[in-house]
Design a protein around this motif. Structure first.
Motif, PDB file in Angstrom:
ATOM      1  N   SER A   1      91.029  29.319 -20.118  1.00 48.29           N
ATOM      2  CA  SER A   1      91.490  29.675 -18.654  1.00 48.29           C
ATOM      3  C   SER A   1      90.633  29.361 -17.779  1.00 48.29           C
ATOM      4  CB  SER A   1      91.659  31.308 -18.622  1.00 48.29           C
ATOM      5  OG  SER A   1      90.281  31.650 -18.608  1.00 48.29           O
TER       6      SER A   1
ATOM      7  N   THR B   1      92.862  36.734 -27.395  1.00 48.31           N
ATOM      8  CA  THR B   1      91.985  36.086 -26.154  1.00 48.31           C
ATOM      9  C   THR B   1      90.494  36.824 -26.172  1.00 48.31           C
ATOM     10  OG1 THR B   1      92.411  37.785 -24.376  1.00 48.31           O
ATOM     11  CG2 THR B   1      93.911  35.974 -24.728  1.00 48.31           C
TER      12      THR B   1
ATOM     13  N   TRP C   1      97.540  28.840 -20.780  1.00 44.88           N
ATOM     14  CA  TRP C   1      97.215  29.750 -19.358  1.00 44.88           C
ATOM     15  C   TRP C   1      97.697  29.377 -18.194  1.00 44.88           C
ATOM     16  CZ3 TRP C   1      94.086  34.144 -19.779  1.00 44.88           C
ATOM     17  CH2 TRP C   1      93.279  34.381 -21.008  1.00 44.88           C
TER      18      TRP C   1
ATOM     19  N   ILE D   1      99.900  34.239 -19.980  1.00 42.96           N
ATOM     20  CA  ILE D   1      99.618  33.455 -21.176  1.00 42.96           C
ATOM     21  C   ILE D   1     101.015  33.100 -21.716  1.00 42.96           C
ATOM     22  CG2 ILE D   1      98.625  32.888 -23.383  1.00 42.96           C
ATOM     23  CD1 ILE D   1      96.665  34.984 -22.804  1.00 42.96           C
TER      24      ILE D   1
ATOM     25  N   SER E   1      97.512  38.533 -18.799  1.00 42.69           N
ATOM     26  CA  SER E   1      96.594  38.384 -19.740  1.00 42.69           C
ATOM     27  C   SER E   1      95.949  39.568 -20.704  1.00 42.69           C
ATOM     28  CB  SER E   1      95.266  37.744 -18.882  1.00 42.69           C
ATOM     29  OG  SER E   1      95.022  38.697 -17.834  1.00 42.69           O
TER      30      SER E   1
END
Length: 627
Positions: free
Chosen positions: A371, A390, A426, A433, A456
């Motif tokens: 990101s 993530t 991203w 996402i 996210s």
């Protein structure tokens, strides 16, 4: 059923907390480095050499300080062994020798090229081996053990093959009088897709050649149209050469897990002077690695299946059922060296050999994406869940933002890596996402997949397509208002979804895949099937104009992504196979290496030179790692 109902039906979410994956922390790069390049590698994670009696008894680890070692052979007097090892770095294959008791390991050829299959001459003066040094293609080289002089025997202008075709040379073998070297080669053949040309990866056609150790006398001694002839070895009297023979189509199945027990090959020999051919075996089983154990007996490896292990043409010796690869019998036929491979997945962030002194290379799961604020997203395929995870680049604050276990997908297909949530992308503000959820790879033509996006933090899940076609591999526009993705099935090509209006625009209608929108919003990078046997990396403007094909190797170029510096990173087989294709295991494209190039396709640079399939790079600069 309305499109909204289809979306809901495809992802029937169930309650339950997502399980965190194995810890993953990208360690800081070494002092003086620019940062870390994450990448994926398909290949064994370890290999150990063993020595046993020919009947399989008295098995023991060969080397006292065993490492990632393979492809060993005996000296003519049986007192030492020569072998390939990656002990200097995962992926960097180099040549070594040791005493037969496993002591005294010494380096022979240790450089950045891929070197493999060191074979000493019977007179003990030279070593023949394979190396990609120079033009990055596999050639037969010799090393003078007294002077240390290195000579490229097949890389001369006089012996150059068609640069647009495969041009590799493999598995050297010395004649008993040390006057000739036999080897296999796919020079001047064509790039062919599997499934009789319809498949996406390549098969291999090999013939048998010989050359003198000074580079003269090059000639073909055995070939057969539609067949692959590999791993030649001389008879004790030097009159014949034995090899395995498999259909060109079979070279694909020989390294695919679903076909390894089905594909068959035979052991064949030819008279070096006359070319007279004798087939020594018949019937099923994948038979490779033949060798004259004595003047009248030929041993070989049955690869895969219930009878995997050592076997013999005459059947006078007992077979040895054992999982092993690359057997080589001792000069007296009483012992055999082989390796056992380990496919346990590498630890995330495991160090890999770096071919660039400015960057540390590390192993990563598939489709890593970064990101704008330095957060990492991956598909955790290697742990068998294919969910979207993530984390900060240092591995902290890990979150499963989409759990494939709650998506309604077939758990068996997810476990095989053929279904799940793939290729996170991203939005440029880091708030969203997007990814595809459904069936992938071989199943894409018959299974559905939809685009999904989440916040996210994993909240606000939205299904963006209706599941009527397999939709996946999304990428956001610079302003975050649009997503480009690919469709596969009754419809093909790239589509652009307007997130504000819900309108979809057809960008292309070819067999296009893996789109990646540039950070400045001007270009979309993607892979196109430009012929039945080839894929190339392309760019196009978001309005559908200015299509440009950036690669033209004929050897499959793809998996392209934009790098942080505006260059393109991609995988390519442009320098051909790194080994005989039928000898690989559990891989799709065993010759793929990572490259970079400018956005206009110029200045192509090779970033890896391993024996394995390398792909999916992501550069993390020091400032990202320190956040």
């Amino acid at each position: 059923m309305s499109p909204d109902m289809k979306r809901r039906a495809f992802l029937a979410a169930t309650a339950g907390a997502a399980l965190l994956p194995m810890p993953f922390a990208v360690s800081a790069a070494a002092s003086g480095k620019k940062g870390v390049m994450l990448m994926n590698r398909i290949g064994p994670s370890a290999s150990t050499l063993y020595l046993s009696d020919a009947d399989g008894s008295n098995e023991r680890v060969l080397l006292q300080n065993a490492a990632f070692d393979y492809h060993a052979g005996f000296s003519a007097d049986g007192t030492s062994v020569f072998f390939t090892s990656e002990r200097g770095g995962d992926g960097n294959s180099c040549l070594y020798r040791a005493r037969i008791d496993g002591s005294g390991v010494q380096p022979l050829v240790t450089d950045s090229a891929m070197t493999d299959w060191a074979v000493p001459s019977p007179d003990g003066k030279k070593v023949a081996f394979v190396s990609t040094s120079g033009d990055h293609r596999t050639h037969i080289w010799s090393l003078d053990l007294a002077t240390k002089r290195l000579t490229n025997l097949t890389g001369t202008a006089a012996l150059a093959g068609d640069p647009e075709s495969p041009d590799g040379h493999f598995r050297p073998s010395w004649s008993p009088d040390s006057q000739w070297i036999a080897f296999s080669s796919d020079r001047n053949t064509t790039w062919r897709g599997h499934s009789n040309g319809a498949g996406w990866e390549h098969t291999q056609e090999l013939s048998i050649y010989i050359i003198r150790p000074n580079g003269s006398g090059f000639r073909q001694v055995a070939t057969r149209d539609g067949y692959c002839l590999g791993s030649p070895k001389w008879s004790p009297d030097g009159s014949r050469i034995v090899f395995y023979e498999i259909t060109v189509e079979g070279t694909w199945g020989a390294h695919r897990p679903e076909a390894i027990g089905v594909v068959e090959s035979q052991i064949v020999s030819v008279d070096v002077a006359t070319g007279a051919r004798v087939q020594h075996t018949a019937g099923p089983a994948l038979k490779v690695a033949p060798q004259y154990v004595n003047a009248t007996e030929i041993g070989y490896l049955v690869k895969g299946g219930a009878d995997e292990g050592l076997a013999y043409v005459s059947g006078t010796r007992p077979s040895v059922k054992r999982a092993l690869r690359s057997p080589v019998w001792s000069p007296d036929g009483k012992s055999v060296i082989y390796e056992r491979l380990d496919y346990t997945t590498r630890a995330l962030d495991a160090p890999l050999h770096s071919w660039d002194s400015e960057w540390d290379y590390r192993f990563c799961d598939v489709f890593p994406a970064l990101s704008k604020d330095g957060r990492l997203a991956i598909t955790d395929k290697q742990v068998g869940t294919s969910s979207i995870v993530t984390m900060r680049a240092d591995g902290s604050d890990q979150k499963v933002v989409f759990d494939s276990a709650t998506s309604g997908l077939d758990p068996a297909m997810v476990a095989k890596g053929l279904a799940g949530a793939f290729r996170p992308a991203w939005s440029h503000d880091g708030k969203w996402i997007a990814f595809g959820v459904g069936g992938w790879f071989q199943t894409r033509a018959t299974s559905g997949a939809v685009l999904v996006r989440v916040r996210s933090d994993g909240s606000s899940q939205q299904v963006l397509t209706d599941g009527t076609v397999n939709a996946g591999f999304p990428s956001y526009s610079q302003d975050g208002k649009r997503i480009v993705y690919r469709v596969w099935g009754q419809e093909m090509g790239l589509r652009i979804l307007d997130l504000e209006t819900g309108a979809t625009t057809v960008l292309t209608t070819e067999s296009d895949n893996l789109p990646d929108w540039s950070w400045d919003g001007k270009l979309i990078l993607f892979t196109r099937r430009t012929s039945p046997t080839n894929f190339d990396v392309c760019t196009i403007k978001p309005d559908g104009s200015a299509l440009k094909i950036l690669t033209s190797s004929g050897a499959n170029d793809g998996h392209a992504v934009w790098n942080y510096d505006g260059r393109v990173l991609y995988s390519s087989g442009m320098y051909g196979f790194r080994e005989e294709a039928a000898l690989y295991d559990d891989t799709f494209q065993p010759y793929g290496q990572i490259f970079s190039m400018k956005a206009d396709g110029s200045d192509k640079k090779m970033l890896t030179d391993s024996q394995w399939e390398d792909s999916m790079p992501l550069f993390l600069t020091q400032d990202v790692l320190s956040r």
